[in-house]
Scaffold this motif. Structure first.
Motif, PDB file in Angstrom:
ATOM      1  N   UNK A   1       0.807  -1.405  -0.333  1.00 46.24           N
ATOM      2  CA  UNK A   1       0.248   0.456  -0.270  1.00 46.24           C
ATOM      3  C   UNK A   1       1.132   1.747  -0.048  1.00 46.24           C
ATOM      4  N   UNK A   2      -0.111   2.320   0.213  1.00 46.77           N
ATOM      5  CA  UNK A   2       0.777   3.660  -0.253  1.00 46.77           C
ATOM      6  C   UNK A   2       1.845   3.320   1.237  1.00 46.77           C
ATOM      7  N   UNK A   3       1.392   3.110   1.946  1.00 46.96           N
ATOM      8  CA  UNK A   3       1.937   3.341   3.811  1.00 46.96           C
ATOM      9  C   UNK A   3       3.528   2.226   3.372  1.00 46.96           C
ATOM     10  N   UNK A   4       3.419   1.504   2.795  1.00 46.30           N
ATOM     11  CA  UNK A   4       4.462   0.842   2.905  1.00 46.30           C
ATOM     12  C   UNK A   4       6.362   1.245   3.009  1.00 46.30           C
ATOM     13  N   UNK A   5       6.323   1.003   4.010  1.00 45.43           N
ATOM     14  CA  UNK A   5       8.471   1.268   3.804  1.00 45.43           C
ATOM     15  C   UNK A   5       9.187   1.881   2.673  1.00 45.43           C
ATOM     16  N   UNK A   6      10.339   2.708   2.431  1.00 49.08           N
ATOM     17  CA  UNK A   6      11.073   2.586   1.757  1.00 49.08           C
ATOM     18  C   UNK A   6      11.943   1.234   1.682  1.00 49.08           C
ATOM     19  N   UNK A   7      11.677   0.547  -0.158  1.00 49.66           N
ATOM     20  CA  UNK A   7      12.089  -0.145  -0.244  1.00 49.66           C
ATOM     21  C   UNK A   7      13.259  -0.503  -1.169  1.00 49.66           C
ATOM     22  N   UNK A   8      13.649  -1.663  -1.459  1.00 50.47           N
ATOM     23  CA  UNK A   8      15.893  -1.654  -2.082  1.00 50.47           C
ATOM     24  C   UNK A   8      15.172  -2.862  -2.718  1.00 50.47           C
ATOM     25  N   UNK A   9      15.352  -3.050  -4.013  1.00 53.64           N
ATOM     26  CA  UNK A   9      15.147  -4.461  -4.775  1.00 53.64           C
ATOM     27  C   UNK A   9      16.183  -4.804  -6.268  1.00 53.64           C
ATOM     28  N   UNK A  10      16.931  -6.267  -5.480  1.00 51.78           N
ATOM     29  CA  UNK A  10      17.765  -6.431  -6.719  1.00 51.78           C
ATOM     30  C   UNK A  10      17.666  -7.615  -6.975  1.00 51.78           C
ATOM     31  N   UNK A  11      17.743  -7.317  -8.326  1.00 55.77           N
ATOM     32  CA  UNK A  11      17.070  -9.044  -9.194  1.00 55.77           C
ATOM     33  C   UNK A  11      17.788  -9.257 -10.381  1.00 55.77           C
ATOM     34  N   UNK A  12      17.844 -10.220 -10.854  1.00 55.08           N
ATOM     35  CA  UNK A  12      18.688 -10.864 -12.044  1.00 55.08           C
ATOM     36  C   UNK A  12      18.170 -10.734 -13.207  1.00 55.08           C
ATOM     37  N   UNK A  13      18.678 -10.512 -14.345  1.00 55.79           N
ATOM     38  CA  UNK A  13      17.995 -11.063 -15.399  1.00 55.79           C
ATOM     39  C   UNK A  13      17.351 -11.999 -16.185  1.00 55.79           C
ATOM     40  N   UNK A  14      18.816 -13.207 -15.576  1.00 53.75           N
ATOM     41  CA  UNK A  14      19.052 -14.770 -16.344  1.00 53.75           C
ATOM     42  C   UNK A  14      18.175 -15.464 -14.832  1.00 53.75           C
ATOM     43  N   UNK A  15      17.686 -14.910 -13.782  1.00 51.11           N
ATOM     44  CA  UNK A  15      17.237 -15.446 -12.978  1.00 51.11           C
ATOM     45  C   UNK A  15      16.321 -17.268 -13.395  1.00 51.11           C
ATOM     46  N   UNK A  16      17.034 -18.617 -13.137  1.00 54.27           N
ATOM     47  CA  UNK A  16      15.840 -19.129 -13.604  1.00 54.27           C
ATOM     48  C   UNK A  16      14.841 -19.460 -12.684  1.00 54.27           C
ATOM     49  N   UNK A  17      15.064 -19.033 -11.180  1.00 48.42           N
ATOM     50  CA  UNK A  17      13.537 -18.813 -10.460  1.00 48.42           C
ATOM     51  C   UNK A  17      12.819 -17.514 -10.530  1.00 48.42           C
TER      52      UNK A  17
END
Length: 286
Positions: free
Chosen positions: A218-234
């Motif tokens: 929701x709009x009240x969610x805490x600051x979020x940092x995300x890391x992903x790999x474009x070749x991730x098989x899962x």
């Protein structure tokens, strides 16, 4: 989901070579002097052998000291807090004013679904830390770093179960965010499907939405940092990009990185980039 931990371990070795220090750890349960560092391992928070966590408290802590909670991966059915020790060591080295809680949680199997069991374990840990904040000389403000399944749990708890706004920031490294993603519902990957089936074979879409951070944010969610790999098989790229887009639409503070050649983890300069960004984000928001 085991490869990420090796990459962090290699990275810790490389940077620790240039920054080795002697430190005194107070292991006595009877001496919680806030001017000293303190370490307590395998603190029990339940009757199950997996319901334990490690606690690391910095020297010169105060009632304003904040805590990073580390949540290991392993497809909800395996893994251990020791997998997060390399990240713990990085935090202690580069963010020495933070307390750290490195958790185990009950693992899922054919007779024990991940949800709500693992979310309940996180709730119990948060409540334990809040109850003992004066004893440990810490605040009741926390951040999460989760990897893989641990990233999913960290996001889900922060978005849907932080009823008292205790979470100041959350990091997911290759964590699933949407169990209703068509790339999951229609996948042909046997390893992936075995993990998803822990949430129920032919589970109702409404239930899969309930356990998906993408559908709980929701709009009240805490600051979020995300890391992903474009070749991730899962973890399909959409697991990261769709949450990024929703955070943008909700005006939630966030940062997103997709490594073009990254899989379910990465090494070298990409890994260095991850820590530089995560460190800065933590310093800003926690």
């Amino acid at each position: 989901m085991k490869y990420l931990n090796l990459f962090f371990f290699c990275f810790v070795l490389s940077i620790s070579f240039f920054n080795c220090e002697n430190e005194t750890i107070n292991n006595s349960n009877n001496d919680l002097n806030p001017s000293k560092t303190y370490q307590e391992l395998n603190i029990s928070y339940g009757n199950d052998t997996d319901q334990i966590f490690d606690l690391y408290l910095p020297a010169n802590r105060t009632a304003n000291t904040k805590t990073l909670i580390l949540v290991h991966g392993g497809g909800w059915s395996s893994g251990d807090k020791v997998d997060m020790d390399p990240i713990k060591d990085l935090i202690r080295q580069d963010l020495p004013n933070l307390a750290i809680v490195n958790i185990n949680y009950r693992l899922a199997d054919a007779n024990n679904n991940p949800y709500p069991m693992q979310i309940d374990d996180i709730t119990t840990i948060i409540n334990y830390l809040k109850t003992n904040k004066i004893k440990y000389t810490i605040s009741d403000n926390f951040g999460f770093i989760g990897t893989s399944a641990g990233g999913h749990l960290a996001l889900l708890w922060s978005y849907a179960f932080d009823t008292q706004n205790n979470i100041d920031m959350v990091c997911s490294i290759v964590g699933p965010t949407n169990l209703t993603d068509p790339l999951y519902l229609n996948n042909t990957n046997a390893e992936l499907q075995a993990m998803l089936d822990l949430y129920g074979v032919n589970a109702e879409i409404s239930f899969l939405e309930e356990v998906s951070p993408l559908h709980r944010v929701t709009a009240t969610a805490p600051p979020t940092i995300l890391f992903y790999g474009a070749q991730d098989p899962l973890i399909p790229t959409t697991q990261g990009t769709n949450l990024r887009d929703k955070l943008e639409n909700l005006n939630v503070t966030h940062q997103f990185t997709l490594y073009p050649y990254g899989g379910h983890g990465w090494i070298g300069l990409d890994l260095l980039d991850t820590w530089i960004k995560l460190k800065a984000f933590t310093q800003t928001h926690l």
